[in-house]
Design a protein around this motif. Structure first.
Motif, PDB file in Angstrom:
ATOM      1  N   ALA A  82       0.822  -1.210   0.000  1.00  0.00           N
ATOM      2  CA  ALA A  82       0.000   0.000   0.000  1.00  0.00           C
ATOM      3  C   ALA A  82       0.859   1.265   0.000  1.00  0.00           C
ATOM      4  CB  ALA A  82      -0.924  -0.007   1.208  1.00  0.00           C
ATOM      5  N   LEU A  83       1.952   1.254   0.744  1.00  0.00           N
ATOM      6  CA  LEU A  83       2.826   2.432   0.797  1.00  0.00           C
ATOM      7  C   LEU A  83       3.550   2.649  -0.524  1.00  0.00           C
ATOM      8  CD1 LEU A  83       4.349   2.088   4.373  1.00  0.00           C
ATOM      9  CD2 LEU A  83       2.524   3.616   3.620  1.00  0.00           C
ATOM     10  N   LYS A  84       3.971   1.558  -1.173  1.00  0.00           N
ATOM     11  CA  LYS A  84       4.614   1.685  -2.489  1.00  0.00           C
ATOM     12  C   LYS A  84       3.625   2.258  -3.504  1.00  0.00           C
ATOM     13  CE  LYS A  84       5.997  -2.562  -2.807  1.00  0.00           C
ATOM     14  NZ  LYS A  84       6.612  -3.816  -3.293  1.00  0.00           N
ATOM     15  N   LYS A  85       2.392   1.809  -3.423  1.00  0.00           N
ATOM     16  CA  LYS A  85       1.366   2.307  -4.336  1.00  0.00           C
ATOM     17  C   LYS A  85       1.087   3.783  -4.076  1.00  0.00           C
ATOM     18  CE  LYS A  85      -3.119   1.007  -6.129  1.00  0.00           C
ATOM     19  NZ  LYS A  85      -4.212   0.032  -6.050  1.00  0.00           N
ATOM     20  N   ARG A  86       1.071   4.169  -2.794  1.00  0.00           N
ATOM     21  CA  ARG A  86       0.819   5.566  -2.420  1.00  0.00           C
ATOM     22  C   ARG A  86       1.914   6.477  -2.945  1.00  0.00           C
ATOM     23  NH1 ARG A  86      -0.181  10.204  -1.461  1.00  0.00           N
ATOM     24  NH2 ARG A  86      -0.822  11.130   0.501  1.00  0.00           N
ATOM     25  N   CYS A  87       3.179   6.010  -2.916  1.00  0.00           N
ATOM     26  CA  CYS A  87       4.305   6.816  -3.392  1.00  0.00           C
ATOM     27  C   CYS A  87       4.520   6.692  -4.896  1.00  0.00           C
ATOM     28  CB  CYS A  87       5.584   6.411  -2.677  1.00  0.00           C
ATOM     29  SG  CYS A  87       5.556   6.764  -0.922  1.00  0.00           S
ATOM     30  N   GLY A  88       3.964   5.659  -5.504  1.00  0.00           N
ATOM     31  CA  GLY A  88       4.128   5.467  -6.942  1.00  0.00           C
ATOM     32  C   GLY A  88       5.509   4.977  -7.320  1.00  0.00           C
ATOM     33  N   THR A  89       6.169   4.262  -6.414  1.00  0.00           N
ATOM     34  CA  THR A  89       7.511   3.752  -6.699  1.00  0.00           C
ATOM     35  C   THR A  89       7.610   2.296  -6.275  1.00  0.00           C
ATOM     36  OG1 THR A  89       8.360   4.387  -4.531  1.00  0.00           O
ATOM     37  CG2 THR A  89       8.577   5.999  -6.293  1.00  0.00           C
ATOM     38  N   ILE A  98      10.748  -2.049   5.729  1.00  0.00           N
ATOM     39  CA  ILE A  98      10.163  -1.698   4.433  1.00  0.00           C
ATOM     40  C   ILE A  98      11.090  -0.694   3.753  1.00  0.00           C
ATOM     41  CG2 ILE A  98       8.184  -0.669   3.259  1.00  0.00           C
ATOM     42  CD1 ILE A  98       6.491  -1.481   5.699  1.00  0.00           C
ATOM     43  N   GLU A  99      11.465  -0.969   2.524  1.00  0.00           N
ATOM     44  CA  GLU A  99      12.299  -0.057   1.741  1.00  0.00           C
ATOM     45  C   GLU A  99      11.472   0.474   0.581  1.00  0.00           C
ATOM     46  OE1 GLU A  99      15.724  -2.194   0.446  1.00  0.00           O
ATOM     47  OE2 GLU A  99      16.579  -2.314   2.455  1.00  0.00           O
ATOM     48  N   ILE A 100      11.408   1.805   0.469  1.00  0.00           N
ATOM     49  CA  ILE A 100      10.702   2.476  -0.624  1.00  0.00           C
ATOM     50  C   ILE A 100      11.735   3.263  -1.414  1.00  0.00           C
ATOM     51  CG2 ILE A 100       8.863   4.099  -1.229  1.00  0.00           C
ATOM     52  CD1 ILE A 100       7.745   1.781   0.283  1.00  0.00           C
ATOM     53  N   GLN A 101      11.755   3.090  -2.723  1.00  0.00           N
ATOM     54  CA  GLN A 101      12.749   3.769  -3.552  1.00  0.00           C
ATOM     55  C   GLN A 101      12.462   5.266  -3.597  1.00  0.00           C
ATOM     56  OE1 GLN A 101      12.451   1.766  -7.282  1.00  0.00           O
ATOM     57  NE2 GLN A 101      13.539  -0.036  -6.573  1.00  0.00           N
TER      58      GLN A 101
END
Length: 124
Positions: A82-89, A98-101
């Motif tokens: 959900a967080l990756k989708k929210r950031c679009g990355t 959790i790692e988000i690019q």
């Protein structure tokens, strides 16, 4: 930790039980090692979610890491998605972190606060 000889002597497969866990020597269906490790990880958390930006070991590319989320592995995987989708990355879930690019600290902080978590921005 057991010696190398003890590790090599362990039962790997039994026709009665199938595959066995190398740590506890129980059948995989009865093994509790992973559940116990997950319970230890959750017990060690202090209830504060920490968000930081890291570039170390990533050839200068920055990622935003989120650690300390008090959720089980499956729920943590759904939150990461959900967080990756929210950031679009893109991103990943590695060992409870959790790692988000990219640098999305503020977006992630507001999103996690709306979900009811106590959030701190950590690091520089």
């Amino acid at each position: 930790m057991p010696s190398l000889q003890d590790q090599l002597r362990g039962l790997v497969y039994s026709t009665e039980h199938g595959e066995t866990c190398p740590a506890c020597r129980q059948a995989l269906a009865e093994c509790r090692c992973q559940a116990d490790a997950e319970a230890e990880r959750l017990a060690a958390l202090d209830g504060v979610v920490r968000i930081r930006r890291e570039t170390s070991g990533r050839k200068g590319k920055g990622v935003t890491t989120i650690e300390g989320v008090p959720l089980a592995q499956e729920e943590l995987k759904a939150l990461a998605k959900a967080l990756k989708k929210r950031c679009g990355t893109g991103g990943a879930l590695k060992a409870g972190v959790i790692e988000i690019q990219g640098d999305h600290r503020e977006v992630l902080k507001t999103e996690l606060e709306t979900r009811g978590y106590t959030v701190k921005l950590a690091g520089g």
